[in-house]
Design a protein around this motif. Structure first.
Motif, PDB file in Angstrom:
ATOM      1  N   ILE A 226       0.914  -1.253  -0.139  1.00  0.00           N
ATOM      2  CA  ILE A 226      -0.181   0.019   0.110  1.00  0.00           C
ATOM      3  C   ILE A 226       0.825   1.097   0.001  1.00  0.00           C
ATOM      4  O   ILE A 226       1.982   1.241   0.661  1.00  0.00           O
ATOM      5  CB  ILE A 226      -0.806   0.113   1.201  1.00  0.00           C
ATOM      6  CG1 ILE A 226      -1.854  -1.120   1.092  1.00  0.00           C
ATOM      7  CG2 ILE A 226      -1.701   1.453   1.161  1.00  0.00           C
ATOM      8  CD1 ILE A 226      -2.558  -1.322   2.508  1.00  0.00           C
ATOM      9  N   ILE A 227       0.522   2.051  -0.725  1.00  0.00           N
ATOM     10  CA  ILE A 227       1.294   3.464  -0.896  1.00  0.00           C
ATOM     11  C   ILE A 227       0.315   4.668  -0.487  1.00  0.00           C
ATOM     12  O   ILE A 227      -0.827   4.746  -1.177  1.00  0.00           O
ATOM     13  CB  ILE A 227       1.874   3.787  -2.143  1.00  0.00           C
ATOM     14  CG1 ILE A 227       2.765   2.714  -2.763  1.00  0.00           C
ATOM     15  CG2 ILE A 227       2.297   5.033  -2.412  1.00  0.00           C
ATOM     16  CD1 ILE A 227       3.220   2.860  -4.276  1.00  0.00           C
ATOM     17  N   VAL A 228       0.664   5.359   0.439  1.00  0.00           N
ATOM     18  CA  VAL A 228      -0.340   6.601   1.075  1.00  0.00           C
ATOM     19  C   VAL A 228       0.345   7.645   0.729  1.00  0.00           C
ATOM     20  O   VAL A 228       1.301   7.933   1.424  1.00  0.00           O
ATOM     21  CB  VAL A 228      -0.584   6.458   2.577  1.00  0.00           C
ATOM     22  CG1 VAL A 228      -1.432   7.344   2.935  1.00  0.00           C
ATOM     23  CG2 VAL A 228      -1.278   4.769   2.743  1.00  0.00           C
TER      24      VAL A 228
ATOM     25  N   HIS B 220       2.594  -8.694  -8.564  1.00  0.00           N
ATOM     26  CA  HIS B 220       2.191  -8.270  -7.263  1.00  0.00           C
ATOM     27  C   HIS B 220       1.386  -6.971  -7.558  1.00  0.00           C
ATOM     28  O   HIS B 220       1.487  -6.271  -8.154  1.00  0.00           O
ATOM     29  CB  HIS B 220       3.560  -7.829  -6.482  1.00  0.00           C
ATOM     30  CG  HIS B 220       3.090  -7.186  -5.180  1.00  0.00           C
ATOM     31  ND1 HIS B 220       3.195  -8.042  -4.029  1.00  0.00           N
ATOM     32  CD2 HIS B 220       3.216  -5.956  -4.681  1.00  0.00           C
ATOM     33  CE1 HIS B 220       2.998  -7.384  -2.828  1.00  0.00           C
ATOM     34  NE2 HIS B 220       3.188  -5.962  -3.460  1.00  0.00           N
ATOM     35  N   LYS B 221       0.143  -7.038  -6.551  1.00  0.00           N
ATOM     36  CA  LYS B 221      -0.772  -5.709  -6.501  1.00  0.00           C
ATOM     37  C   LYS B 221      -0.304  -4.819  -5.429  1.00  0.00           C
ATOM     38  O   LYS B 221      -0.023  -5.270  -4.294  1.00  0.00           O
ATOM     39  CB  LYS B 221      -1.883  -6.419  -6.504  1.00  0.00           C
ATOM     40  CG  LYS B 221      -2.506  -7.280  -7.565  1.00  0.00           C
ATOM     41  CD  LYS B 221      -2.530  -6.663  -8.953  1.00  0.00           C
ATOM     42  CE  LYS B 221      -3.032  -7.711  -9.846  1.00  0.00           C
ATOM     43  NZ  LYS B 221      -2.902  -7.235 -11.200  1.00  0.00           N
ATOM     44  N   THR B 222      -0.458  -3.361  -5.958  1.00  0.00           N
ATOM     45  CA  THR B 222       0.128  -2.562  -4.983  1.00  0.00           C
ATOM     46  C   THR B 222      -1.284  -1.524  -5.125  1.00  0.00           C
ATOM     47  O   THR B 222      -1.566  -1.024  -6.030  1.00  0.00           O
ATOM     48  CB  THR B 222       1.227  -1.748  -5.150  1.00  0.00           C
ATOM     49  OG1 THR B 222       2.365  -2.618  -5.240  1.00  0.00           O
ATOM     50  CG2 THR B 222       1.573  -0.724  -4.237  1.00  0.00           C
ATOM     51  N   LEU B 223      -1.819  -1.167  -3.585  1.00  0.00           N
ATOM     52  CA  LEU B 223      -2.895  -0.276  -3.673  1.00  0.00           C
ATOM     53  C   LEU B 223      -2.210   1.205  -3.603  1.00  0.00           C
ATOM     54  O   LEU B 223      -1.426   1.406  -2.642  1.00  0.00           O
ATOM     55  CB  LEU B 223      -4.054  -0.462  -2.602  1.00  0.00           C
ATOM     56  CG  LEU B 223      -4.947   0.297  -2.199  1.00  0.00           C
ATOM     57  CD1 LEU B 223      -5.867   0.798  -3.417  1.00  0.00           C
ATOM     58  CD2 LEU B 223      -5.451   0.203  -1.049  1.00  0.00           C
ATOM     59  N   VAL B 224      -2.645   2.050  -4.517  1.00  0.00           N
ATOM     60  CA  VAL B 224      -1.918   3.393  -4.332  1.00  0.00           C
ATOM     61  C   VAL B 224      -2.987   4.660  -4.198  1.00  0.00           C
ATOM     62  O   VAL B 224      -4.038   4.583  -5.207  1.00  0.00           O
ATOM     63  CB  VAL B 224      -1.256   3.515  -6.059  1.00  0.00           C
ATOM     64  CG1 VAL B 224      -0.645   5.076  -5.768  1.00  0.00           C
ATOM     65  CG2 VAL B 224      -0.200   2.424  -6.031  1.00  0.00           C
ATOM     66  N   TYR B 225      -2.865   5.315  -3.315  1.00  0.00           N
ATOM     67  CA  TYR B 225      -3.500   6.693  -2.900  1.00  0.00           C
ATOM     68  C   TYR B 225      -2.423   7.755  -3.486  1.00  0.00           C
ATOM     69  O   TYR B 225      -1.421   7.909  -2.405  1.00  0.00           O
ATOM     70  CB  TYR B 225      -3.913   6.682  -1.653  1.00  0.00           C
ATOM     71  CG  TYR B 225      -4.988   5.753  -0.954  1.00  0.00           C
ATOM     72  CD1 TYR B 225      -6.339   6.165  -0.969  1.00  0.00           C
ATOM     73  CD2 TYR B 225      -4.481   4.348  -0.573  1.00  0.00           C
ATOM     74  CE1 TYR B 225      -7.328   5.031  -0.632  1.00  0.00           C
ATOM     75  CE2 TYR B 225      -5.541   3.578  -0.004  1.00  0.00           C
ATOM     76  CZ  TYR B 225      -6.801   3.744   0.038  1.00  0.00           C
ATOM     77  OH  TYR B 225      -7.694   2.775   0.679  1.00  0.00           O
TER      78      TYR B 225
END
Length: 444
Positions: A313-315, A332-337
């Motif tokens: 996760i990137i905040v 690979h999955k990354t959730l990006v805000y």
């Protein structure tokens, strides 16, 4: 002939007796009487050889498998065992994420003039108390008796009561790597860390007292999930001394402003060490340009770089406006805000925005709060129920009565008494930003 018959009857009686003894033994001890243990290929499985029955204690089953000796049986393969375990090993943690906590002089002035600071967070507290892990970016240093407070001139130092106020929101993690991290030099870094370590249970990441402190991994166990944290900034407003460079999480060289291989290697090494001890890696990034709803090329490239390292996760923060949310990566999955905007702000009219253009002065007052569930099943990490809520930094026409208001509670009275209402900060303006920037599936 009679002797043979008697012998056969005796054999049958003995067989029945031994069978009963075997079954009773299996019932009581999960293995036959006089059992002989036999090694199986999977060491988690066990076989006990009896007279007429064998038992198989397979990892995939809670009860032993009873089989006649002549039955050719094998425990299910290891992969099936793992699948069975994983079904019963679902771990979930609910997260709350917000952007910049940017306290400014008008807020301090209102408190000095008698406003009740405890009212400020009253309407958003439930979001932080009904979760497992709350994360934000603390964009002002916390001062002490020797550091002068300031909320103007883009050189910020908050009085200690701000730290106490922030701690009432039940944050677990606050990032401190941002362009204001060095506003009071090394003394401000230390006073901020000291305050939160002494007065709260909040974990600080992004600024450090020394190299040893930086090497100390920030990991929190939440619902049996190890969350690891790092935080980085593009730079600081005040020029950092060479001796203090490693006390701040820079992702670019603070002297040349370049994203060099040296700094890429630093990030690679820190992420690698953190991943070895963590189930989920979260990185807080202070990046991009101010006053824009869109991530720039550097943000996009940096996000893909972090994805390649296995960050989950990137905040993001810094833009002072909300920016999109997306999930990136193939293997690979990354959730990006890209940016959650300002969670806290108090600037009535921003000098850096184009004169006569009120849009970004208004968007400055709007932040994005996100809730989501992080789910671990075996080695798989997924993100469920990703939702967002807008928050409005409210202050009245006299620059008083500051409070954070969720958009679903931002009624007509709040709207029309907001200091910036006549400058275009209307509910329609706010709703349009939300619809234009955040995909429908992430909106409340």
């Amino acid at each position: 002939m009679k002797k043979i018959t008697k012998f056969l009857i005796l054999i049958i009686i003995i067989s029945i007796f031994l069978t009963i003894i075997d079954l009773v033994s299996i019932y009581n001890s999960n293995k036959p009487i006089f059992a002989i243990k036999e090694k199986l290929e999977n060491l988690s499985d066990k076989k006990y050889k009896g007279i007429f029955f064998d038992t198989y204690n397979c990892a995939v089953y809670s009860a032993p498998q009873i089989k006649l000796k002549w039955n050719k049986y094998e425990c299910p393969a290891t992969s099936l065992n793992n699948e069975s375990e994983n079904k019963n090993d679902r771990k979930v943690a609910k997260l709350t994420l917000v952007g910049d906590l940017l306290f400014e002089q008008p807020f301090y002035d209102a408190i000095s003039n008698g406003d009740d600071k405890s009212e400020y967070f009253k309407l958003v507290k439930d979001y932080f108390e009904n979760d497992d892990l709350s994360i934000g970016n603390m964009e002002v240093v916390i001062g002490n008796d020797t550091l002068q407070s300031s909320g103007t001139g883009y050189n910020f130092c908050a009085p200690e009561y701000i730290g106490h106020l922030v701690s009432t929101l039940d944050f677990e993690v606050l990032g401190t790597a941002n362009n204001h991290a060095y506003d009071r030099g090394n003394a401000g870094i230390n006073s901020t860390i000291d305050f939160f370590e002494t007065n709260t249970d909040i974990t600080i990441v992004g600024t450090y007292k020394n190299k040893e402190d930086r090497a100390n991994l920030r990991i929190l166990n939440v619902n049996d999930i190890n969350f690891g944290f790092l935080a980085y900034t593009y730079g600081t407003n005040q020029k950092v001394s060479n001796s203090d460079i490693d006390l701040i999480g820079y992702y670019k060289d603070p002297l040349t402003k370049e994203w060099t291989e040296e700094y890429k290697d630093k990030i690679r090494e820190e992420v690698k060490l953190l991943k070895e001890k963590s189930d989920v890696v979260i990185i807080l990034m202070h990046w991009g340009r101010e006053f824009t709803y869109s991530p720039n090329t550097e943000q996009k490239e940096m996000a893909m770089f972090l994805n390649s390292l296995g960050v989950d996760i990137i905040v993001g923060s810094h833009s002072h406006n909300i920016q999109p949310i997306e999930i990136i990566g193939e293997e690979h999955k990354t959730l990006v805000y890209y940016s959650l905007g300002n969670f806290i702000s108090a600037d009535d009219d921003i000098a850096r925005t184009p004169e006569g253009e009120e849009e970004f002065d208004n968007a400055y007052q709007v932040g994005l709060l996100s809730n989501l569930n992080v789910v671990i099943e075996g080695e798989k990490i997924s993100f469920e129920d990703i939702k967002t809520e807008l928050t409005i930094n409210y202050f009245d026409k006299n620059m008083r009565n500051f409070k954070l208001i969720p958009f679903n509670e931002y009624n007509e009275n709040y709207e029309k008494t907001h200091y910036r209402y006549n400058r275009g900060l209307t509910k329609n303006f706010i709703a349009n930003i939300y619809e234009d920037v955040i995909e429908k599936n992430y909106r409340a």
